[in-house]
Design an enzyme around this catalytic site. Structure first.
Site, PDB file in Angstrom:
ATOM      1  N   SER A   1     -11.196  59.024 -13.051  1.00 30.54           N
ATOM      2  CA  SER A   1     -11.074  58.812 -11.610  1.00 30.54           C
ATOM      3  C   SER A   1     -11.946  59.747 -10.770  1.00 30.54           C
ATOM      4  CB  SER A   1      -9.585  58.939 -11.278  1.00 30.54           C
ATOM      5  OG  SER A   1      -9.321  58.677  -9.945  1.00 30.54           O
TER       6      SER A   1
ATOM      7  N   ASP B   1     -10.514  53.163  -7.167  1.00 29.08           N
ATOM      8  CA  ASP B   1      -9.151  52.763  -6.791  1.00 29.08           C
ATOM      9  C   ASP B   1      -8.622  53.542  -5.591  1.00 29.08           C
ATOM     10  OD1 ASP B   1      -8.741  55.162  -8.109  1.00 29.08           O
ATOM     11  OD2 ASP B   1      -7.149  54.408  -9.422  1.00 29.08           O
TER      12      ASP B   1
ATOM     13  N   GLU C   1      -0.806  56.306  -0.850  1.00 24.51           N
ATOM     14  CA  GLU C   1      -0.772  57.758  -0.900  1.00 24.51           C
ATOM     15  C   GLU C   1      -1.761  58.255   0.149  1.00 24.51           C
ATOM     16  OE1 GLU C   1       0.150  59.458  -5.118  1.00 24.51           O
ATOM     17  OE2 GLU C   1      -1.616  58.189  -5.283  1.00 24.51           O
ATOM     18  N   ALA C   2      -1.519  59.438   0.679  1.00 23.47           N
ATOM     19  CA  ALA C   2      -2.411  59.988   1.689  1.00 23.47           C
ATOM     20  C   ALA C   2      -3.845  60.033   1.160  1.00 23.47           C
ATOM     21  CB  ALA C   2      -1.938  61.383   2.078  1.00 23.47           C
ATOM     22  N   ASN C   3      -3.997  60.208  -0.172  1.00 21.32           N
ATOM     23  CA  ASN C   3      -5.336  60.322  -0.762  1.00 21.32           C
ATOM     24  C   ASN C   3      -6.089  58.989  -0.838  1.00 21.32           C
ATOM     25  OD1 ASN C   3      -4.389  58.890  -3.020  1.00 21.32           O
ATOM     26  ND2 ASN C   3      -3.749  60.771  -4.052  1.00 21.32           N
TER      27      ASN C   3
ATOM     28  N   ARG D   1       5.283  71.584  -5.477  1.00 18.85           N
ATOM     29  CA  ARG D   1       5.626  70.800  -6.676  1.00 18.85           C
ATOM     30  C   ARG D   1       4.581  71.029  -7.759  1.00 18.85           C
ATOM     31  NH1 ARG D   1       1.936  66.746  -6.695  1.00 18.85           N
ATOM     32  NH2 ARG D   1       2.878  65.677  -8.441  1.00 18.85           N
TER      33      ARG D   1
ATOM     34  N   SER E   1       1.838  69.896 -10.319  1.00 20.83           N
ATOM     35  CA  SER E   1       0.952  68.736 -10.434  1.00 20.83           C
ATOM     36  C   SER E   1       1.277  67.976 -11.718  1.00 20.83           C
ATOM     37  CB  SER E   1      -0.499  69.209 -10.478  1.00 20.83           C
ATOM     38  OG  SER E   1      -1.311  68.191 -11.029  1.00 20.83           O
ATOM     39  N   GLY E   2       1.093  66.664 -11.676  1.00 19.35           N
ATOM     40  CA  GLY E   2       1.260  65.869 -12.888  1.00 19.35           C
ATOM     41  C   GLY E   2      -0.068  65.646 -13.607  1.00 19.35           C
TER      42      GLY E   2
HETATM   43  P1  NG1 Z   1      -0.835  65.433  -8.946  1.00 22.10           P
HETATM   44  O1  NG1 Z   1      -1.865  66.163  -9.724  1.00 22.10           O
HETATM   45  O2  NG1 Z   1       0.473  65.183  -9.679  1.00 22.10           O
HETATM   46  O3  NG1 Z   1      -0.634  66.058  -7.583  1.00 22.10           O
HETATM   47  C1  NG1 Z   1      -2.634  63.628  -8.135  1.00 22.10           C
HETATM   48  C2  NG1 Z   1      -2.431  63.168  -6.717  1.00 22.10           C
HETATM   49  C3  NG1 Z   1      -1.466  62.004  -6.727  1.00 22.10           C
HETATM   50  C4  NG1 Z   1      -1.924  60.878  -7.652  1.00 22.10           C
HETATM   51  C5  NG1 Z   1      -2.277  61.445  -9.025  1.00 22.10           C
HETATM   52  C6  NG1 Z   1      -2.900  60.435  -9.947  1.00 22.10           C
HETATM   53  C7  NG1 Z   1      -2.314  64.505  -4.672  1.00 22.10           C
HETATM   54  C8  NG1 Z   1      -1.725  65.665  -3.969  1.00 22.10           C
HETATM   55  N1  NG1 Z   1      -1.858  64.245  -5.906  1.00 22.10           N
HETATM   56  O4  NG1 Z   1      -1.377  63.959  -8.669  1.00 22.10           O
HETATM   57  O5  NG1 Z   1      -1.263  61.548  -5.426  1.00 22.10           O
HETATM   58  O6  NG1 Z   1      -2.996  60.174  -7.088  1.00 22.10           O
HETATM   59  O7  NG1 Z   1      -3.165  62.569  -8.905  1.00 22.10           O
HETATM   60  O8  NG1 Z   1      -4.267  60.299  -9.805  1.00 22.10           O
HETATM   61  O9  NG1 Z   1      -3.188  63.828  -4.119  1.00 22.10           O
HETATM   62 ZN    ZN Z   2      -9.276  56.820  -9.027  1.00 23.59          ZN
END
Ligand code: NG1
Ligand code: ZN
Length: 549
Positions: free
Chosen positions: A67, A287, A377-379, A502, A504-505
């Site tokens: 991505s 995306d 999402e804001a992004n 939080r 990050s995932g």
């Molecule tokens: P994490 O790394 O969990 O914050 C980020 C984006 C999510 C989502 C995922 C998947 C932010 C703050 N976080 O997640 O919104 O898009 O990547 O790509 O933008």
């Molecule tokens: Zn992407």
């Protein structure tokens, strides 16, 4: 029927797991340096086939991409049959398989998965796969193909394409010939579906002024070029940052993530953009979408996922009203805690809004509960979902005036211009352009729907991000104990303050978000909360957050 152990053994020996790495299937699949993912791709090939067998041979998608991440990174994620993200319980299986240290351990893990998930190996396995333009892509796809071969999957190569096109393929393949047919399972089918719907929606509207598209030097450049052929002069646009073969260019100082994070114009566009012009940035797999414009004085203004949600949701509500379907079709919005507070206020005054934890699957599932669910999402990642009942309502409704009939036709075309499987920058771009055209909005009018609260997002590297546990859709910390009340104290000292923390995932960091009435206050709040996090969680000294910038 059992696994063809020999074939898996041979393949696994060719793709050994690096000893010192722990892999994790996170919110966006596996994502790390492309150079260490070889074994993961081989195993994901097998896993995708098993998932297909479990679902009676329905086609599973595999996308190789990282991505918006920098070029050396890569990743892989699975797509379930309706084109949505992999079911959560299988994320665990993916993690387990990827970490089996040896070939024998892998075979044991596979057998155990086959038993626990009750997989009938005699069922067919069908997969469709694609990759973005990253240089590490071809080798990783070769490892993936070895996985397909080892288990004997019927695999279709969708080549180099965008993530949302791959999602579209999965849904189109699995609905072919049914009453839910989603479209032709080809790129031509995809582009025709979107562009035909777009052209219907803008028929009779004054011609749009040219749009500039920043392609992040990624696969979106290829797709946007193709889209142009289908749109003809119904939407004039120029493409920038299309250097897909230039080493290191991908997502570098351009693209949706750069614009959203730095809240700046990509430097490569500074000599290209003119005051008053509208532009948008895609991310590396197309995306995500962020719009922006330069005002008369040449000042940059960003229109992010929240602004897109506000624009689109209000338009859909309006069309539902025009079509006289208000009683039957309820529109709702889903956001995450990262949504700007001003956007939440704007939307809440108009329609139901739900806040869910970060991650597309949470947004998507919450949006499915509305008749029409708008999620962004804001992004800049988001889409609109129309429930099956709503689709039936739209097709059965008998309008009684020409105005109602136009509203209804517009809604039906919206269901086609929108890629309902996942966020899709090009589809979302067409959607935005439709609304701007109908409302006769330039960037300025769109931007003035509400004024963003100043905000700041920072990362903190900590010893163990898993020590951070949240509740209330990630808006409050329950662990480490006591930290939330300290954050609350800081928040209360800042006017209009809001902040949350939080893990990050997708990265090994903790994220801190803050907003306040003034930019300096938002920055200060973010860095003070980051300092607290650092002190509580023993962060890496190099990354101790600066006082504030
Ligand atoms: P994490 O790394 O969990 O914050 C980020 C984006 C999510 C989502 C995922 C998947 C932010 C703050 N976080 O997640 O919104 O898009 O990547 O790509 O933008
Ligand atoms: Zn992407």
């Amino acid at each position: 029927m059992s696994l063809s152990i020999d074939a898996i053994k041979v393949g696994s020996e060719k793709h050994p797991k690096p000893a010192d790495i722990h892999f994790q299937y996170g919110t966006a699949g596996f994502r790390t340096l492309g150079g260490v993912l070889d074994s993961v791709l081989f195993r994901v090939g097998i896993l995708a086939a098993l998932r297909s067998k479990r679902l009676d041979g329905r086609t599973i998608g595999v996308m190789v991409t990282a991505s918006h991440n920098p070029e050396p990174d890569n990743g892989v994620k699975l797509v379930d049959p309706r084109g949505e993200m992999l079911e959560a319980s299988w994320e665990v299986h993916a993690t387990t398989l990827s970490n089996a240290p040896t070939t024998d351990a892998l075979i044991e893990a596979l057998n155990s998965l086959i038993q626990t998930a009750k997989i009938d190996l005699s069922k067919p396995a069908r997969v469709v796969y694609a990759r973005d333009t990253r240089p590490s892509g071809p080798a990783l796809v070769a490892a993936l193909e070895d996985g397909f071969k080892a288990i004997g999957a019927e695999a279709r190569d969708a080549g180099v394409t965008t993530t949302p096109i791959l999602h579209y393929f999965v849904r189109a393949i699995n609905t072919k010939g049914t009453q839910y047919s989603y479209g032709e399972d080809s790129e031509d089918g995809y582009f025709r579906k979107l562009s035909d719907a777009y052209k219907k929606l803008v028929t009779g509207r004054p011609p749009a002024s040219p749009l500039l598209i920043d392609c992040a030097n990624g696969v979106g450049a290829i797709a946007a070029k193709k889209l142009a052929n289908y749109l003809g002069d119904s939407l004039p646009f120029t493409l920038e940052n299309t250097a897909i073969t230039t080493e290191g260019a991908l997502n570098n100082a351009c693209g949706a993530d750069f614009v959203k994070t730095s809240q700046k114009l990509p430097p490569s566009l500074s000599n290209v953009m003119k005051p008053g012009q509208r532009a948008c940035s895609l991310d590396g797999d197309a995306d995500r979408l962020i719009y922006f414009y330069l005002d008369e004085r040449g000042v940059f203004h960003m229109l992010d996922g929240d602004k897109i949600a506000a624009l689109v949701a209000a338009f859909i509500v309006e069309q539902v009203k025009i079509a006289d379907l208000e009683d039957k079709v309820k529109v709702g919005v889903v956001q995450t805690a990262y949504a700007n507070g001003a956007s939440t206020k704007y939307l809440q005054e108009r329609l139901p809004v739900k806040c869910v934890p970060t991650g597309v699957k949470h947004l998507h599932h919450a949006a499915e509960r509305y008749d029409v669910g708008v999620y962004f999402e804001a992004n800049g990642h988001g889409t609109v979902l129309f429930s099956d009942d709503t689709l039936a309502t739209l097709h059965e409704h008998q309008p009684s005036t020409p105005a109602q009939s136009r509203g209804l036709e517009n809604l039906i075309s919206l269901t086609n211009v929108i890629n309902q499987t996942v966020g899709d920058a090009l589809s979302d771009m067409l959607l935005v352009e439709v609304v701007l055209s109908h409302k006769s909005y330039s960037g300025v009018e769109w931007d003035s729907l509400y004024v963003d609260l100043p905000n700041r997002l920072v990362k903190v590297v900590v010893a163990d991000r898993n020590a951070f546990k949240t509740e209330d859709a990630e808006r409050r910390l329950v662990s480490p104990p006591g930290l939330q009340s300290k954050i609350d104290d800081l928040v209360n000292k800042h006017q209009g303050g809001r902040s949350f923390v939080r893990p990050s995932g997708t990265e090994d960091v903790v994220r801190v978000y803050a907003e306040a009435n003034l930019k300096a206050q938002a920055d200060e709040l973010a860095f003070r909360v980051a300092g607290l996090v650092y002190d509580e969680a023993g962060g890496d000294p190099v990354s101790r957050p600066k006082e504030f910038l």
